[in-house]
Design a protein around this motif. Structure first.
Motif, short mmCIF file in Angstrom:
data_model
loop_
_atom_site.label_atom_id
_atom_site.label_comp_id
_atom_site.label_asym_id
_atom_site.label_seq_id
_atom_site.Cartn_x
_atom_site.Cartn_y
_atom_site.Cartn_z
N LYS A 193 0.76 -1.28 0.01
CA LYS A 193 0.05 0.08 -0.04
C LYS A 193 0.86 1.20 0.07
O LYS A 193 0.38 2.27 -0.72
N THR A 243 -5.31 4.88 -4.76
CA THR A 243 -5.63 3.57 -3.63
C THR A 243 -6.64 4.43 -2.56
O THR A 243 -6.30 5.40 -2.13
N GLU A 285 -7.81 0.16 5.92
CA GLU A 285 -8.34 0.77 4.64
C GLU A 285 -9.60 1.13 4.80
O GLU A 285 -10.58 0.25 5.08
#
Length: 380
Positions: A111, A121, A176
């Motif tokens: 990430k 993202t 996330e």
């Protein structure tokens, strides 16, 4: 490197269904395949030219295996990267490269890689402990992902609010931000060592609501040409920034605002590309072989509308696998089962997949429903 030489050997770490389908593609290229897997009865055992039982995380086992092949590749990223790095230094061609596998292995590193390279993202925060997770309760709802060892839905869970903190993972991971997405999509891109790249058409994924793995997909995705082009461009950027040689599957979210965000990537053939065996001019498995063997990449054009349904072991059944309803689905035109050679079924284990072809989207969707309702993996 001459992959057509009678002395040439391609080594594959992992002997599951992906390795099995790589072997099937390799037959047409007459490639000698050597497999290593920890399971003595892995699906690849009786198909490979040479099969070695051994732990993929054991340095000595991986190193010894790699010393006896000309090119070494993977069908699963959970492998000993230290051994791969030593092999690479000693002249073995390792594709995908060890540094790429190391980035992908840890979702935290992966990430951060996207963020550092300007790849869109979802927002995220890194966490080391449960206490860290609790400090970010205002960030919820979010998906908590383990940094390492997550696979096929394991190591991923949704935390909706402070009430869910009691089930938070204790190991290092990340939070996330939960995305209100329109579709989950995937692009598979192949890259050779000379930089040549080819992408497959975008596919649309439908995940199992409880087990966080793909239940079925449609190809191509029902999206605009602009989103198609944007998604492929992002996948190419990820592959280029990684410098990967081989195949890369890039899973993404398409938001309701039309934004494309990278979820995560896999440096190998992927569940979102199984349909390509029947639906595309070149399958993802042949394309992976072409890339790691430094051969010209094949056409990725789709020949037909397609869908893929994963065959998962039914809940409540563990034992010798029995495919209930197989005769029913085999009578449907354009339906092609692919079984993985796993003798034992257990709940939600991937036992095979079914590719479905049709020229009409409505008819294709109907066939998907019939296959899902008719074909069940149970035990007797």
């Amino acid at each position: 490197m001459n992959p057509f030489s009678k002395t040439f050997k391609l080594g594959i770490l992992g002997g599951g269904q992906l390795g099995r389908m790589l072997i099937q593609a390799s037959i047409d290229l007459n490639t000698y395949i050597k497999i290593m897997d920890p399971d003595a009865e892995a699906p690849c055992k009786y198909l490979a030219h040479d099969f070695v039982q051994g732990s993929l995380m054991d340095f000595d086992a991986v190193y010894a295996f790699g010393k006896n092949v000309d090119v070494l590749t993977i069908e699963i990223e959970h492998v000993n990267v230290d051994a791969l790095e030593k092999l690479e230094v000693e002249g073995v061609k390792v594709y995908p490269q060890p540094n790429v596998i190391r980035i992908i292995q840890d979702k935290r590193v992966q990430k951060q890689f996207y963020k550092d390279h300007g790849i869109p993202t979802p927002d995220f925060v890194l966490t080391d402990t449960v206490e860290d997770v609790a400090k970010h309760v205002d960030f919820l709802p979010a998906f908590q992902k383990l940094g390492k060892a997550g696979y096929d839905g394991r190591g991923v869970q949704r935390l909706k609010s402070a009430e869910d903190l009691g089930k938070a993972f204790t190991e290092p991971g990340l939070l996330e931000k939960a995305i209100d997405f329109e579709k989950e999509i995937s692009v598979i891109v192949a890259r050779r060592s000379n930089g040549e790249m080819e992408t497959f058409p975008v596919v649309e994924l439908v995940f199992h609501p409880e087990y966080n793995l793909v239940e079925y997909l449609f190809a191509p995705a029902q999206i605009s040409p602009e989103i198609e082009a944007q998604s492929q461009q992002i996948a190419r950027k990820v592959a280029e920034k990684l410098g990967i040689v081989g195949l890369l599957a890039v899973e993404m979210f398409l938001t309701k605002e039309g934004e494309v965000l990278v979820n995560e990537s896999a440096p190998r053939p992927h569940n979102s590309g199984h349909h390509t065996i029947k639906a595309n001019y070149t399958s993802q498995f042949e394309q992976h072989l072409r890339a790691v063997l430094d051969l010209p990449l094949g056409s990725t054009h789709i020949k037909s509308l397609a869908a893929m349904v994963n065959l998962l072991g039914e809940a409540g059944y563990t034992g010798d696998a029995y495919y209930e309803g197989m005769e029913t689905v085999l009578q449907i035109a354009g339906v092609y089962p692919h079984l993985y050679g796993k003798q034992t079924t257990k709940p939600f284990r991937k036992m095979g997949h079914v590719t479905i072809l049709d020229t009409n989207l409505s008819s294709l969707q109907n066939k998907v429903s019939v296959v899902r309702d008719s074909l069940k993996v149970i035990s007797k």
